[in-house]
Design a protein around this motif. Structure first.
Motif, mmCIF file in Angstrom:
data_model
loop_
_atom_site.group_PDB
_atom_site.id
_atom_site.type_symbol
_atom_site.label_atom_id
_atom_site.label_comp_id
_atom_site.label_asym_id
_atom_site.label_seq_id
_atom_site.Cartn_x
_atom_site.Cartn_y
_atom_site.Cartn_z
ATOM 1 N N LYS A 156 0.914 -1.272 0.136
ATOM 2 C CA LYS A 156 0.001 -0.034 -0.020
ATOM 3 C C LYS A 156 0.893 1.234 0.004
ATOM 4 O O LYS A 156 0.328 2.469 -0.282
ATOM 5 C CB LYS A 156 -1.056 0.142 1.286
ATOM 6 N N VAL A 157 2.166 1.128 0.268
ATOM 7 C CA VAL A 157 3.337 2.246 0.424
ATOM 8 C C VAL A 157 3.668 2.630 -1.032
ATOM 9 O O VAL A 157 4.191 1.790 -1.593
ATOM 10 C CB VAL A 157 4.145 2.037 1.596
ATOM 11 N N LYS A 158 3.309 3.913 -1.482
ATOM 12 C CA LYS A 158 4.017 4.291 -2.687
ATOM 13 C C LYS A 158 5.076 5.460 -2.302
ATOM 14 O O LYS A 158 4.655 6.514 -1.608
ATOM 15 C CB LYS A 158 2.930 4.998 -3.834
ATOM 16 N N GLU A 159 6.092 5.378 -2.925
ATOM 17 C CA GLU A 159 7.266 6.342 -2.539
ATOM 18 C C GLU A 159 7.178 7.329 -4.031
ATOM 19 O O GLU A 159 7.653 6.643 -5.054
ATOM 20 C CB GLU A 159 8.703 5.885 -2.292
ATOM 21 N N LEU A 160 7.030 8.376 -3.849
ATOM 22 C CA LEU A 160 7.105 9.462 -4.783
ATOM 23 C C LEU A 160 8.445 10.066 -4.947
ATOM 24 O O LEU A 160 8.986 10.430 -3.852
ATOM 25 C CB LEU A 160 6.132 10.516 -4.708
ATOM 26 N N PRO A 161 8.843 10.445 -6.158
ATOM 27 C CA PRO A 161 10.212 11.063 -6.414
ATOM 28 C C PRO A 161 10.191 12.458 -5.868
ATOM 29 O O PRO A 161 9.259 13.247 -5.513
ATOM 30 C CB PRO A 161 10.466 11.153 -8.022
#
Length: 161
Positions: A156-161
């Motif tokens: 569920k975790v998305k890392e954005l630039p």
């Protein structure tokens, strides 16, 4: 119990013992719940403690697991649609605080959306400018089920630039 243990061990309770929950306990948990974050300090929640006569009219198929306390938690509409949504979210935080405060003392809850219907809103006397977040059975658990499987949080975790 630590806050993490309380959060991880909390369960929805479907069947309750007949042991009473005192008004003092209920007020203590509601006071803790009122520390919930709420945008612009709107404190949009209202609590209706539901007596036996009103409870019988609600006619829930499980009778709320025979919980000794039944209450409805409402959220007041805001001046705008965004504020109304923020108020509902703040009231959900209020509910979670209540659930955790009660659970820490061995008391569980059962959350039902039964009061969202027009008929049950009328039975409860809910003003038009309020949403019903839920009707809650509150009491000592007769049984506590194992947790249902959860999606791994890494999914569920998305890392954005």
């Amino acid at each position: 119990m630590s806050i993490l243990e309380t959060i991880k061990s909390r369960r929805t309770i479907k069947n309750f013992k007949t042991d009473p929950v005192s008004s003092e306990q209920l007020i203590s948990w509601l006071e803790a719940a009122a520390m919930a974050p709420n945008h612009r300090m709107t404190e949009p929640w209202e609590i209706y403690v539901i007596g036996q006569e009103t409870r019988a009219k609600l006619n829930h198929k499980t009778n709320f697991g025979n919980a000794p306390v039944l209450m409805a938690i409402l959220s007041k509409h805001g001046a705008t649609s965004i504020e109304t949504e923020e108020n509902a979210l703040a009231t959900a935080c209020f509910v979670q605080n209540f659930n955790l405060a009660a659970w820490e003392e061995g008391v569980g809850t059962f959350w039902s959306s039964i009061a969202a219907t027009a008929k049950n809103r009328e039975i409860l006397g809910v003003p038009e400018e309020y949403d019903v977040i839920g009707v809650f059975g509150v009491g000592y658990p007769e049984e506590i089920h194992e947790p249902k499987p959860r999606t791994p949080i890494n999914n569920k975790v998305k890392e954005l630039p």
